[in-house]
Write a protein that holds these residues in place. Structure first.
Motif, PDB file in Angstrom:
ATOM      1  N   THR A 178      -8.909  10.317   9.722  1.00 24.22           N
ATOM      2  CA  THR A 178      -8.356   9.164   9.003  1.00 24.22           C
ATOM      3  C   THR A 178      -7.610   9.577   7.740  1.00 24.22           C
ATOM      4  N   GLY A 304      -5.075   2.063  -0.839  1.00 23.90           N
ATOM      5  CA  GLY A 304      -6.093   2.126   0.195  1.00 23.90           C
ATOM      6  C   GLY A 304      -6.332   3.518   0.718  1.00 23.90           C
ATOM      7  N   PRO A 308     -11.072   1.811  -0.060  1.00 24.72           N
ATOM      8  CA  PRO A 308     -10.697   0.728   0.855  1.00 24.72           C
ATOM      9  C   PRO A 308     -10.257  -0.518   0.084  1.00 24.72           C
ATOM     10  N   ILE A 309      -9.173  -1.101   0.523  1.00 20.68           N
ATOM     11  CA  ILE A 309      -8.648  -2.294  -0.149  1.00 20.68           C
ATOM     12  C   ILE A 309      -9.654  -3.444  -0.053  1.00 20.68           C
ATOM     13  N   GLU A 310     -10.393  -3.500   1.068  1.00 22.35           N
ATOM     14  CA  GLU A 310     -11.340  -4.589   1.265  1.00 22.35           C
ATOM     15  C   GLU A 310     -12.459  -4.587   0.224  1.00 22.35           C
ATOM     16  N   SER A 311     -12.759  -3.409  -0.346  1.00 21.14           N
ATOM     17  CA  SER A 311     -13.842  -3.321  -1.328  1.00 21.14           C
ATOM     18  C   SER A 311     -13.358  -3.533  -2.756  1.00 21.14           C
ATOM     19  N   THR A 320      -1.969  -4.840  -4.408  1.00 21.44           N
ATOM     20  CA  THR A 320      -1.785  -3.801  -3.396  1.00 21.44           C
ATOM     21  C   THR A 320      -0.595  -4.088  -2.491  1.00 21.44           C
ATOM     22  N   ARG A 326       0.912   1.663   0.709  1.00 21.09           N
ATOM     23  CA  ARG A 326      -0.060   0.918   1.528  1.00 21.09           C
ATOM     24  C   ARG A 326       0.464   0.744   2.946  1.00 21.09           C
ATOM     25  N   ARG A 333      -1.680   5.694  10.233  1.00 19.14           N
ATOM     26  CA  ARG A 333      -3.004   5.647  10.872  1.00 19.14           C
ATOM     27  C   ARG A 333      -2.951   4.873  12.181  1.00 19.14           C
TER      28      ARG A 333
END
Length: 373
Positions: A178, A304, A308-311, A320, A326, A333
């Motif tokens: 990753t 990211g 992680p952007i989600e966190s 972002t 981004r 990926r």
């Protein structure tokens, strides 16, 4: 606009690149070296954690537990303190990152069918290592319990949920798979911005920029002639970075080469445009270098790539969307690991194309304004 003048400007830039062999080597070799260097560091899984075993039980069970930890590859047994008092200084000095405390009487409790406690002490100074080590230790203990149950013939089956986890796209959960695709885009941005940011400001410092516009050369012709050689030369590192990521690090590639090429090409234009904009608005080379660093640090943090952007906090997430890196990471990926097609990646590719157009437009407007001052 005269194509003959543009062709001569392109030739002039290539001559300057040939007269500066160090810059040409940096342009061609630096991205590959950075990918190899950062690939081993950033993409490395947490392994061989220095570990201490405090064996207060001294039984066959404790020795088997120690063997389970040492043979996993995640823990390296470096010390056997006699008690927990000897363990504390080791943690304070950083000699060990994990400690396994096996209390006295552990084997006896297990033989009687009782639950025995096992102490796992983790150095929390590095939160990532601590969380990963805790997870690995829990998995090893769970595997030991399962093996012991099977050996004793205990049947614990009954009604309930039977969880079957299937990891898509990266079954081995190797971090390098990753990190490398994202690292390819990140390194391309660092190298292109760093070199391109010096292109115009160098001529401004030497005084040749004003002399250039005494000639019939137009501003648009100058910018095209300035950018085109770097685009052509950057094709080489772009291909090399993709090849090294695929074959050196053995990152699986399930996508299509045109998708990777289009994604890296669009992002390369974005990076070159940012470097050109920095070079146009800067008065000195030192100022350009500081501006590049000012842009790169928040770009890497908010893209990211590292976190992680989600966190991220909800207030930060909208920022972002203004980071071109981004979208490049999503495209790389998706292409490498998921085999995502060009049609499925239209959103990040369109975003990178829009960023390229906007950044180059701002660069041209800034260039015209600076020359008018």
């Amino acid at each position: 606009m005269s194509f003959k003048r543009i062709r001569l400007l392109i030739w002039k830039e290539f001559v300057q690149l040939r007269r500066d062999p160090l810059l040409l080597r940096l342009l061609l070799i630096m991205p590959v070296l950075q990918l190899i260097l950062f690939g081993y560091v950033v993409g490395a899984d947490v392994k061989n954690l220095p570990t201490a075993i405090v064996d207060l039980d001294r039984s066959a069970v404790s020795r088997r537990l120690e063997q389970s930890f040492s043979s996993s590859g995640y823990f390296r047994i470096d010390a056997h303190p006699e008690d927990e008092r000897q363990l504390q200084p080791m943690l304070d000095r950083g000699d060990v990152a994990v400690a396994i405390v096996i209390p006295e009487g552990t084997a006896t409790r297990l033989d009687r069918g009782e639950t025995a406690s096992l102490g796992i002490v983790v150095d929390g100074a590095d939160s990532k290592t601590a969380s990963v080590a805790s997870g690995y230790a829990a998995q090893i203990v769970a595997a030991y319990n399962q093996t012991r149950i099977e050996e004793q013939g205990i049947d614990l089956a009954g009604p309930g949920l039977d969880t079957r986890v299937r990891v898509m796209f990266n079954p081995t959960l190797e971090a390098v798979n990753t990190m490398i695709p994202g690292l390819m885009a990140t390194i391309l941005m660092i190298s292109m911005m760093s070199i391109m940011s010096q292109s115009v400001v160098k001529e401004r410092e030497s005084g040749t920029l004003e002399q250039m516009f005494v000639t019939p050369i137009g501003r648009g012709e100058y910018l095209i002639g300035k950018v085109t050689p770097y685009v052509i030369v950057a094709m080489g590192p772009m291909v090399l970075v993709a090849v090294v990521g695929r074959y050196w690090f053995q990152v699986p590639f399930y996508g299509q080469l045109p998708v990777v090429f289009v994604g890296l090409l669009l992002f390369m234009f974005t990076a070159i445009g940012l470097g050109l904009l920095v070079s146009l608005v800067s008065r000195t080379r030192q100022q350009a270098q500081q501006t590049v660093m000012f842009i790169l640090i928040p770009t890497m943090v908010l893209s990211g790539f590292i976190f992680p952007i989600e966190s991220m906090p909800a207030e930060i997430v909208p920022l972002t969307y203004l980071i071109p890196l981004r979208y490049a990471i999503v495209a790389m990926r998706g292409s490498f690991m998921k085999g995502t097609s060009l049609a499925d990646l239209w959103q990040p590719l369109l975003a990178m194309a829009a960023f390229s157009a906007v950044i180059f437009g701002v660069a041209v407007a800034s260039f015209n304004r600076r020359l008018s001052d």
